[in-house]
Design an enzyme around this catalytic site. Structure first.
Site, PDB file in Angstrom:
ATOM      1  CB  CYS A 101      -3.314   4.429  -3.173  1.00  0.00           C
ATOM      2  SG  CYS A 101      -2.933   3.183  -1.919  1.00  0.00           S
ATOM      3  CG  ASP A 102       3.034   2.081  -2.303  1.00  0.00           C
ATOM      4  OD1 ASP A 102       3.821   2.485  -3.177  1.00  0.00           O
ATOM      5  OD2 ASP A 102       3.248   1.067  -1.608  1.00  0.00           O
TER       6      ASP A 102
ATOM      7  N   GLY B 288      10.520   0.268  -4.200  1.00  0.00           N
ATOM      8  CA  GLY B 288      11.944   0.026  -4.351  1.00  0.00           C
ATOM      9  C   GLY B 288      12.732   0.069  -3.052  1.00  0.00           C
TER      10      GLY B 288
ATOM     11  CB  CYS C  88     -19.594  -4.355   3.862  1.00  0.00           C
ATOM     12  SG  CYS C  88     -18.190  -5.297   3.245  1.00  0.00           S
TER      13      CYS C  88
ATOM     14  CB  CYS D 149     -14.053  -3.808   9.273  1.00  0.00           C
ATOM     15  SG  CYS D 149     -13.451  -4.496   7.728  1.00  0.00           S
TER      16      CYS D 149
ATOM     17  CE1 TYR E 271       7.376  -9.412   0.611  1.00  0.00           C
ATOM     18  CE2 TYR E 271       7.531 -11.652   1.452  1.00  0.00           C
ATOM     19  CZ  TYR E 271       7.860 -10.309   1.541  1.00  0.00           C
ATOM     20  OH  TYR E 271       8.677  -9.876   2.551  1.00  0.00           O
TER      21      TYR E 271
ATOM     22  CB  SER F  51      11.359  -4.903   4.920  1.00  0.00           C
ATOM     23  OG  SER F  51      10.636  -3.783   4.474  1.00  0.00           O
TER      24      SER F  51
END
Length: 419
Positions: free
Chosen positions: A319-320, A98, A361, A370, A52, A153
């Protein structure tokens, strides 16, 4: 995935110290809040091939670099610039991948030396996100000596973990990760669990939760998988978050309804037995928003844009989850962090989290809890045909409805702490 790195500044301790910022204070005082950089000392390089993973393919952006390792000059420039740009006397470094433990211990000794060189009067903290497979006594001794926080993880018991988390040869990794936890516990290194909830594990929330508790884990982040392939059916690359053309979610992604059920089952167990002893990031963030405090989780914040990602060569992205060419802000060697954070594109990126919400929303009873969740997941259309609805909208609404009574009771009991 983001490390649950703020455990030392968690919701309980922030209640007394937090004072809300003015709505436009980021423009007037851009560094009145700290910003964060997920530094990637090996880029997307990894010893695993988790099915994933959203980041492994990013190495294709750097075809001319034979080894995606951060060199000493980039490392020193980063540490110096990051420390000097922070508004707070406390500076948090986050090492990500990574797999950052592909770098030898000597690299992290160099990190420590450079941090001491540039720290001045600031207090430096570090956290590192790892799959644990390469963890050894030497790393543990270093992490213990210098009080590094380790994010590990792990997706649950052996069968669940090994369903997706395999090495480059397709072999299971659970035993190595289990050994890593025993090492961390033996060395008394503080660690958190990052659990990636995927199609193979989503039906087992309590099994995963009890498993982690048995290992002594008390800080847990659960991250749901939803990724899309690009619109062309022959293209296996992931779609960029701003690509509304593709609805082809990956086989590891959760289906609508599953994430909400997972969270509700987990919450019912936690609220009965573990409030105050086990800290689950999703619950902490929800409760913080109910009480009017910063959630400590960018996905539940009104705006974002102050958590950057930096590749091994100094390239900085918005952003990541937005490491795509169109979200490249620049390179640390030619642009300062201030220039990148205050660039029109990054300001717009952060404010779009609030400003691009669809009508559905804006009408929702849980909008202030949220805040549309993560923009990367907003690729659906709402009931009015407007784009930008979160893929997990129904799941989040299920969870917020399920927990509202308890949250409101907590606010009524402890709301005075906001003053």
């Amino acid at each position: 995935m983001l490390l649950y790195e703020l455990r030392s500044c968690n919701f309980r301790s922030s209640l007394k110290s937090y004072r809300p910022m003015q709505e436009n204070s980021r423009l007037a005082m851009p560094f009145s809040q700290p910003f964060y950089v997920l530094a990637k000392p090996v880029g997307a390089s990894c010893n695993l091939r988790c099915t994933y993973c959203y980041y492994l393919e990013k190495s294709a952006y750097y075809p001319n670099d034979t080894r995606h390792w951060m060199d000493d000059a980039t490392l020193e420039s980063f540490i110096c610039a990051y420390i000097q740009s922070q508004p707070s006397p406390y500076v948090l470094f986050t090492w990500h991948g990574g797999e950052p433990l592909l770098r030898p211990l000597s690299f992290y000794n160099k990190v420590y030396e450079l941090q001491q060189k540039y720290a001045g009067n600031r207090t430096i903290d570090n956290c590192i996100q790892t799959n644990g497979v390469l963890l050894n006594e030497g790393y543990c001794a270093f992490f213990k000596e210098h009080s590094w926080l380790v994010g590990l993880s792990i997706d649950g018991p052996e069968a669940l973990h090994d369903a997706c988390r395999v090495d480059a040869k397709g072999r299971p990794t659970f035993q190595a990760v289990s050994d890593a936890i025993h090492l961390l516990n033996r060395w008394e290194v503080q660690w958190n669990a990052l659990v990636t909830v995927n199609a193979a594990t989503v039906a087992h929330p309590l099994e995963i939760y009890h498993f982690l508790k048995d290992f002594g884990c008390t800080f847990i982040q659960f991250a749901p998988v939803v990724e899309r392939k690009q619109s062309a059916t022959t293209d296996d690359r992931l779609a960029a978050p701003n690509d509304y053309r593709s609805m082809r979610v990956t086989s590891e992604s959760l289906l609508p309804g599953q994430w909400g059920q997972f969270l509700c089952a987990l919450f019912d167990e936690w609220v009965q037995n573990d409030v105050g002893t086990v800290f689950i990031q999703h619950f902490d963030a929800t409760l913080a928003n109910w009480m009017g405090h910063p959630p400590g989780l960018c996905t539940f914040s009104r705006t974002c844009g102050q958590a950057l990602a930096m590749e091994f060569n100094g390239d900085v992205y918005a952003c990541d989850h937005y490491v795509f060419p169109e979200f490249l802000l620049g390179n640390l060697r030619t642009r300062s962090f201030m220039e990148m954070l205050l660039s029109p594109s990054q300001i717009r990126f952060g404010q779009n989290k609030r400003d691009s919400l669809p009508k559905q929303c804006l009408e929702c009873d849980f909008l202030n809890i949220c805040n549309g969740e993560c923009p990367k997941n907003r690729f659906c259309f709402d009931v009015y045909g407007e784009p930008g609805l979160n893929y997990f909208c129904s799941d989040l609404k299920h969870f917020f409805t399920h927990t509202a009574s308890w949250m409101q009771s907590y606010v009524e009991r402890y709301g005075h702490l906001r003053e």
